[in-house]
Enzyme design. Structure first.
Site, mmCIF file in Angstrom:
data_model
loop_
_atom_site.group_PDB
_atom_site.id
_atom_site.type_symbol
_atom_site.label_atom_id
_atom_site.label_comp_id
_atom_site.label_asym_id
_atom_site.label_seq_id
_atom_site.Cartn_x
_atom_site.Cartn_y
_atom_site.Cartn_z
ATOM 1 N N HIS A 191 -43.909 70.989 35.888
ATOM 2 C CA HIS A 191 -45.038 71.025 36.815
ATOM 3 C C HIS A 191 -45.162 72.376 37.501
ATOM 4 C CE1 HIS A 191 -44.231 66.438 37.308
ATOM 5 N NE2 HIS A 191 -44.992 66.674 36.247
ATOM 6 N N LYS A 235 -40.888 75.504 45.818
ATOM 7 C CA LYS A 235 -40.055 74.319 46.041
ATOM 8 C C LYS A 235 -38.607 74.735 46.263
ATOM 9 C CE LYS A 235 -42.898 71.497 42.945
ATOM 10 N NZ LYS A 235 -42.936 70.792 41.648
ATOM 11 N N TYR A 240 -36.937 67.493 48.105
ATOM 12 C CA TYR A 240 -37.693 68.733 47.917
ATOM 13 C C TYR A 240 -38.276 69.175 49.253
ATOM 14 C CZ TYR A 240 -38.712 66.434 43.318
ATOM 15 O OH TYR A 240 -38.675 65.754 42.133
ATOM 16 N N ASP A 261 -47.183 63.304 31.997
ATOM 17 C CA ASP A 261 -46.322 64.339 31.427
ATOM 18 C C ASP A 261 -46.291 64.260 29.903
ATOM 19 O OD1 ASP A 261 -45.734 65.363 33.908
ATOM 20 O OD2 ASP A 261 -43.779 64.382 34.075
#
Length: 199
Positions: free
Chosen positions: A62, A72, A132, A169
């Protein structure tokens, strides 16, 4: 905390000290002063995420449109993952390079990836929990993905379990198709973003 830049510019490994005692242990996965000392700017946190995955689950690859992009900073709170960073920045000297880091709750290590880098991981244990810190909120219109099964990337997923993917995905394009469609971030846009962070 030790900070080490990986082989892709903008991807970092952070290794905080864990303090064990008779009760268990204590660790600070993110430390603002150590981050600022290593990268030269403060991490802006606009959203925190938490995922729980069964063994074999693959999430990613991603990334978000740049600008603004989404950096991130992540670590494993329980279990373990094989964490993958892919340089998707067209024009980057390391375009297409893959960095792989194994992360676990013990000993805890964290990975930071800047805007424009692709990210994926595979859970190596059931009930794996990943936390995250994200520099921008989730924006479905700006979020993109590559198939983590792209044969040209040949990402090192587990051999003894079939990867478990989301429908999104699984249907995502390969790196070559995304590049041909003009969907990838550019090295120049990402460098401009970094220059703004440095003020």
């Amino acid at each position: 905390m030790r900070a080490t830049e990986l082989g892709i510019a903008g991807a970092w490994l952070f290794e905080p000290t864990t303090f064990p005692d008779h009760r268990g242990s204590f660790v600070a996965p993110f430390q603002g002063s150590a981050f600022r000392e290593a990268l030269g700017f403060d991490l802006i946190v606009a959203q925190t995420n938490r995922s729980v995955s069964h063994r074999g689950v693959v999430r990613g690859v991603h990334w978000a449109d740049v600008p603004p992009g989404q950096a991130k900073y992540l670590w494993v709170a329980a279990g373990a993952v094989r964490d993958v960073v892919v340089d998707l920045r067209v024009g980057s000297p390391t375009f297409g390079r893959v960095e792989v880091v194994e992360l676990a709750a013990e000993p805890l290590r964290a990975v930071y990836l800047s805007e424009g880098l692709g990210h994926a991981f595979q859970a190596l244990a059931d009930s794996t929990v990943v936390g995250y810190l994200c520099s921008a909120p989730y924006d479905p219109a700006a979020e993109h993905g590559l198939t983590p099964l792209d044969p040209d990337l040949a990402l090192p997923w587990l051999d003894d379990v079939e990867p478990v993917l989301s429908d999104k995905d699984r249907a995502a394009p390969t790196l070559a198709r995304a590049r041909a469609a003009g969907a990838l971030p550019t090295w120049d846009a990402c460098r401009d973003r970094l220059a703004r962070l440095h003020g």
